[in-house]
Design an enzyme around this catalytic site. Sequence first.
Site, PDB file in Angstrom:
ATOM      1  CD  GLU A   1      -2.765   6.226 -12.276  1.00 53.88           C
ATOM      2  OE1 GLU A   1      -1.910   5.347 -12.080  1.00 53.88           O
ATOM      3  OE2 GLU A   1      -3.803   6.038 -12.940  1.00 53.88           O
TER       4      GLU A   1
ATOM      5  CB  CYS B   1      -0.180   1.613 -12.680  1.00 50.76           C
ATOM      6  SG  CYS B   1       0.686   0.029 -12.831  1.00 50.76           S
TER       7      CYS B   1
ATOM      8  CE  LYS C   1      -6.785  -1.145 -28.194  1.00 51.81           C
ATOM      9  NZ  LYS C   1      -5.791  -0.074 -28.554  1.00 51.81           N
TER      10      LYS C   1
ATOM     11  CD  GLU D   1      -1.685  -2.901 -13.652  1.00 53.60           C
ATOM     12  OE1 GLU D   1      -1.997  -1.876 -12.999  1.00 53.60           O
ATOM     13  OE2 GLU D   1      -0.791  -2.920 -14.502  1.00 53.60           O
TER      14      GLU D   1
END
Length: 478
Positions: free
Chosen positions: A380, A280, A171, A246
């Site tokens: 973040e 990231c 997906k 992750e």
Amino acid sequence: MSNLQRFYIDGQWVEPTAPAFRDVINPATEAAAGSIAMGSAADVDRAVAAARAAFPAFAATTREERLDLFARIGVAYKKRYDDMARAISTEMGAPLKALAGSGQAGSGLFHFRTAAQALQDFVFEKPQGNTRILREPIGVCGLITPWNWPANQMACKVAPALAAGCTMVLKPSELAPLSGIILAEILHEAGVPAGVFNLVNGDGAGVGAPLTTHPDVDMLSFTGSTRAGQLVMRAAADGIKKVALELGGKSANIILDDADFSRAVTQGVMTLMLNSGQNCNAPSRMLVPAGRLDEVEALAAAALARVRVGDPLDEGSTMGPLANGAQFERVQRLIEAGIAEGARLVAGGPGRPEGITRGFFARPTIFSRVTNSMTIAREEIFGPVLSILPYWDEDDAVAIANDSPYGLSGYVSSASPARARAVARRLRTGNVHINGAPIDMAAPFGGYKQSGLGREWGAWGIDEFLEVKAMLGYGEGD
């Protein structure tokens, strides 16, 4: 693209169970670039059933058969390389020349090559006295990937899963699905057996949730935000599924007092600004000696002036827009938070760059005099926003770097390689770049703490998709 409104299930392009569609928005223009079908639990059921039926035969394939498959995938990928680059630029805004081709599309091909290289020498069986230790494919895998590096994130899951002998349902992000459709076409042309790879587009509620909880899915591999990763873990818990995550990062870039500041600061700024800051592992916290803040601010501002924000199709652009409207709004909110909490705005700020009136373009921004308790140092941002934090000595720098819920990556610069290595050992992160070392796609990639579980890339990526079996008494008798 003729397959935009279909799913790839059991080796065929099929119509969705129920008609539901979503526009794919080009973030540079805010106009629709196409419309995709949105899947449902019924579509997930079809895809998982195909993967389950294909698993026994594919799990039994030999190393040589899988290596031959990887060779064919490489040929098919090269034929569609330019299509992949254009799709990525269109769906998430990466500059076509500066990033979408050389970096984004290239990383996908590289992961297939790296997985094939790791497969050549991978140890699936070994003796241990009279016991035989086997590593066997875990089964049917649900793969959920994000929008920021679409080809990279799909390939670093699909490639090791194939190498391990698993079957899968992918997906992709519904915000950047075009590259996933091209990948499915590549795998089909390469002759991946029917049912081994399946693609269902959709959102988290319609496809992600039923895939995560499906009783015939043995493993989930997810890349995305830490908050979404927590939801995946909770949803998978009832089935005791293996989960590989992750997730987010807030990586510290420690520039020690003996470093070449011109080189280290410039490299830190440019690395962060890559992909509009939507990485990231971005070095979003630059830690520098307190007594050299003025010097660092001037160097950082000069480096930022080299960034060219503009149309992804313009060969002069080095930075495109943020990938979607929601991310644009998030970055604006966090820039405003930095100003409100008293950080010094060195460059950039809220809004679009001068002269740009359309598209999700953010101003590359640098804050200084940031404390590690500020919102811009804790959250973040996932955008082109750098925070410069002062430290007093080496121990203070390490303490600030480790004072984060994240632990994905880290960066250390020093004139002394031994000193840089010593500091790198003290960082609680999954990887550390010493003196500007580039990414190594054969090395393990993943994080400590809330940055995730497990490792991707190379042999470590293959290992994630395997179970371990001990056959006791294997070496006894005839």
